[in-house]
Design a protein around this motif. Structure first.
Motif, PDB file in Angstrom:
ATOM      1  N   VAL A 200     -15.450   2.100  16.941  1.00 40.46           N
ATOM      2  CA  VAL A 200     -15.935   3.676  16.777  1.00 40.46           C
ATOM      3  C   VAL A 200     -14.860   4.629  17.365  1.00 40.46           C
ATOM      4  O   VAL A 200     -14.801   5.666  16.170  1.00 40.46           O
ATOM      5  N   LEU A 201     -13.727   3.789  17.203  1.00 37.70           N
ATOM      6  CA  LEU A 201     -12.158   5.196  17.394  1.00 37.70           C
ATOM      7  C   LEU A 201     -11.739   5.063  16.256  1.00 37.70           C
ATOM      8  O   LEU A 201     -11.055   5.622  15.621  1.00 37.70           O
ATOM      9  N   PHE A 202     -11.269   4.028  15.850  1.00 34.52           N
ATOM     10  CA  PHE A 202     -10.137   3.534  15.098  1.00 34.52           C
ATOM     11  C   PHE A 202     -10.714   3.542  13.183  1.00 34.52           C
ATOM     12  O   PHE A 202      -9.862   2.509  12.447  1.00 34.52           O
ATOM     13  N   THR A 203     -12.101   3.059  12.972  1.00 36.56           N
ATOM     14  CA  THR A 203     -12.491   2.525  12.192  1.00 36.56           C
ATOM     15  C   THR A 203     -13.464   2.791  11.381  1.00 36.56           C
ATOM     16  O   THR A 203     -14.531   3.100  12.090  1.00 36.56           O
ATOM     17  N   ASP A 204     -13.946   3.672  10.134  1.00 38.65           N
ATOM     18  CA  ASP A 204     -15.222   3.884   9.898  1.00 38.65           C
ATOM     19  C   ASP A 204     -15.614   2.568   8.160  1.00 38.65           C
ATOM     20  O   ASP A 204     -14.178   2.028   7.563  1.00 38.65           O
ATOM     21  N   ASP A 205     -16.180   2.815   8.066  1.00 36.94           N
ATOM     22  CA  ASP A 205     -16.804   2.499   6.749  1.00 36.94           C
ATOM     23  C   ASP A 205     -15.746   2.798   5.354  1.00 36.94           C
ATOM     24  O   ASP A 205     -16.073   1.984   4.699  1.00 36.94           O
ATOM     25  N   SER A 206     -15.239   3.820   4.989  1.00 35.86           N
ATOM     26  CA  SER A 206     -14.392   3.827   3.717  1.00 35.86           C
ATOM     27  C   SER A 206     -12.652   4.135   4.793  1.00 35.86           C
ATOM     28  O   SER A 206     -12.153   3.765   4.107  1.00 35.86           O
ATOM     29  N   GLN A 207     -12.458   3.473   5.567  1.00 31.95           N
ATOM     30  CA  GLN A 207     -11.012   2.893   6.040  1.00 31.95           C
ATOM     31  C   GLN A 207      -9.936   2.264   5.797  1.00 31.95           C
ATOM     32  O   GLN A 207      -9.093   2.314   4.850  1.00 31.95           O
ATOM     33  N   PHE A 208     -11.361   0.955   6.019  1.00 30.97           N
ATOM     34  CA  PHE A 208     -10.256  -0.470   5.114  1.00 30.97           C
ATOM     35  C   PHE A 208     -10.282  -0.465   3.559  1.00 30.97           C
ATOM     36  O   PHE A 208     -10.967  -0.573   3.809  1.00 30.97           O
ATOM     37  N   LEU A 209      -9.197  -1.162   2.862  1.00 28.96           N
ATOM     38  CA  LEU A 209      -8.771  -0.791   1.756  1.00 28.96           C
ATOM     39  C   LEU A 209      -8.271  -2.080   2.034  1.00 28.96           C
ATOM     40  O   LEU A 209      -6.701  -2.103   1.662  1.00 28.96           O
ATOM     41  N   PHE A 210      -8.837  -3.394   1.339  1.00 28.90           N
ATOM     42  CA  PHE A 210      -8.140  -4.595   0.992  1.00 28.90           C
ATOM     43  C   PHE A 210      -7.232  -4.649  -0.236  1.00 28.90           C
ATOM     44  O   PHE A 210      -7.937  -4.725  -1.537  1.00 28.90           O
ATOM     45  N   ASP A 211      -6.007  -4.187  -0.895  1.00 30.04           N
ATOM     46  CA  ASP A 211      -5.979  -4.950  -2.012  1.00 30.04           C
ATOM     47  C   ASP A 211      -4.153  -5.157  -1.828  1.00 30.04           C
ATOM     48  O   ASP A 211      -3.328  -4.169  -2.156  1.00 30.04           O
ATOM     49  N   PRO A 212      -4.104  -5.982  -2.525  1.00 29.12           N
ATOM     50  CA  PRO A 212      -2.478  -7.173  -2.026  1.00 29.12           C
ATOM     51  C   PRO A 212      -1.369  -6.842  -3.095  1.00 29.12           C
ATOM     52  O   PRO A 212      -0.933  -6.835  -3.567  1.00 29.12           O
ATOM     53  N   ASN A 213      -2.335  -5.776  -4.476  1.00 30.37           N
ATOM     54  CA  ASN A 213      -1.123  -5.743  -5.675  1.00 30.37           C
ATOM     55  C   ASN A 213      -0.519  -4.292  -4.602  1.00 30.37           C
ATOM     56  O   ASN A 213      -0.930  -3.486  -5.065  1.00 30.37           O
ATOM     57  N   TYR A 214       0.892  -4.387  -5.480  1.00 29.91           N
ATOM     58  CA  TYR A 214       2.057  -3.673  -4.392  1.00 29.91           C
ATOM     59  C   TYR A 214       1.849  -2.665  -5.375  1.00 29.91           C
ATOM     60  O   TYR A 214       1.912  -0.833  -5.361  1.00 29.91           O
ATOM     61  N   GLU A 215       1.498  -2.510  -7.082  1.00 30.53           N
ATOM     62  CA  GLU A 215       1.688  -1.867  -8.057  1.00 30.53           C
ATOM     63  C   GLU A 215       0.724  -1.156  -7.446  1.00 30.53           C
ATOM     64  O   GLU A 215       0.862   0.344  -7.970  1.00 30.53           O
ATOM     65  N   ASN A 216      -0.990  -0.947  -7.283  1.00 31.32           N
ATOM     66  CA  ASN A 216      -1.996  -0.418  -7.194  1.00 31.32           C
ATOM     67  C   ASN A 216      -2.041   0.911  -6.286  1.00 31.32           C
ATOM     68  O   ASN A 216      -2.153   1.880  -6.048  1.00 31.32           O
ATOM     69  N   TRP A 217      -0.666  -0.254  -4.713  1.00 31.25           N
ATOM     70  CA  TRP A 217      -0.579   1.051  -3.959  1.00 31.25           C
ATOM     71  C   TRP A 217       0.643   2.187  -3.945  1.00 31.25           C
ATOM     72  O   TRP A 217      -0.056   3.046  -3.955  1.00 31.25           O
ATOM     73  N   LYS A 218       1.286   2.160  -5.086  1.00 31.66           N
ATOM     74  CA  LYS A 218       2.575   2.100  -5.158  1.00 31.66           C
ATOM     75  C   LYS A 218       2.024   3.672  -6.082  1.00 31.66           C
ATOM     76  O   LYS A 218       2.036   4.976  -6.110  1.00 31.66           O
ATOM     77  N   ARG A 219       0.897   2.978  -7.052  1.00 31.13           N
ATOM     78  CA  ARG A 219       0.101   4.178  -7.998  1.00 31.13           C
ATOM     79  C   ARG A 219      -0.361   5.477  -7.323  1.00 31.13           C
ATOM     80  O   ARG A 219      -0.237   6.608  -7.227  1.00 31.13           O
ATOM     81  N   ARG A 220      -1.222   4.932  -5.893  1.00 29.16           N
ATOM     82  CA  ARG A 220      -1.745   5.572  -5.152  1.00 29.16           C
ATOM     83  C   ARG A 220      -0.898   6.629  -3.922  1.00 29.16           C
ATOM     84  O   ARG A 220      -1.091   7.681  -3.893  1.00 29.16           O
ATOM     85  N   ILE A 221      -0.016   5.754  -3.869  1.00 36.62           N
ATOM     86  CA  ILE A 221       1.193   6.897  -2.941  1.00 36.62           C
ATOM     87  C   ILE A 221       2.338   7.670  -3.015  1.00 36.62           C
ATOM     88  O   ILE A 221       2.378   8.409  -3.488  1.00 36.62           O
ATOM     89  N   ASP A 222       2.775   6.732  -4.644  1.00 34.61           N
ATOM     90  CA  ASP A 222       4.184   7.570  -4.772  1.00 34.61           C
ATOM     91  C   ASP A 222       3.491   8.608  -6.490  1.00 34.61           C
ATOM     92  O   ASP A 222       2.903   8.359  -7.409  1.00 34.61           O
ATOM     93  N   PRO A 223       3.804   9.933  -6.385  1.00 34.41           N
ATOM     94  CA  PRO A 223       3.431  11.104  -7.316  1.00 34.41           C
ATOM     95  C   PRO A 223       3.960  11.619  -8.059  1.00 34.41           C
ATOM     96  O   PRO A 223       3.479  11.257  -9.756  1.00 34.41           O
ATOM     97  N   ARG A 224       5.435  10.240  -8.446  1.00 31.86           N
ATOM     98  CA  ARG A 224       5.950  10.397  -9.451  1.00 31.86           C
ATOM     99  C   ARG A 224       5.551   9.598 -10.642  1.00 31.86           C
ATOM    100  O   ARG A 224       5.908   8.964 -11.086  1.00 31.86           O
ATOM    101  N   TYR A 225       4.661   8.352 -10.150  1.00 33.48           N
ATOM    102  CA  TYR A 225       4.406   7.135 -10.334  1.00 33.48           C
ATOM    103  C   TYR A 225       3.828   7.511 -11.935  1.00 33.48           C
ATOM    104  O   TYR A 225       2.648   8.132 -11.991  1.00 33.48           O
TER     105      TYR A 225
END
Length: 88
Positions: free
Chosen positions: A63-88
């Motif tokens: 109840v305190l730390f999770t919700d339906d949309s919070q967990f996202l499993f994506d093992p590919n680092y490039e996808n995370w980099k595209r999502r986080i880095d605005p210069r990508y």
């Protein structure tokens, strides 16, 4: 506000909605609580109480730390980099 099974069975306006996952936690805790009370007559309630305590803290964490949309499993680092880095 009243609790409803709106997360499991469909929408209901104006009520606090719990997801099926949370209702499953609650029902499991309640059923095991009744089993623990039934086992208290034999003096074997301590193992059941331990399981209920673990489930309660699992429910609390859910109840305190999770919700339906919070967990996202994506093992590919490039996808995370595209999502986080605005210069990508």
């Amino acid at each position: 506000t009243r609790l409803s099974l709106a997360g499991c069975a469909g929408g209901a306006g104006g009520k606090m909605k719990l997801s099926c996952r949370l209702w499953t936690w609650l029902i499991l805790i309640i059923v095991l609580t009744f089993i623990a009370f039934a086992a208290a007559a034999d003096g074997n309630f301590l193992p059941w109480t331990t399981v209920i305590i673990f489930l309660f803290f699992g429910f609390l964490f859910d109840v305190l730390f999770t919700d339906d949309s919070q967990f996202l499993f994506d093992p590919n680092y490039e996808n995370w980099k595209r999502r986080i880095d605005p210069r990508y």
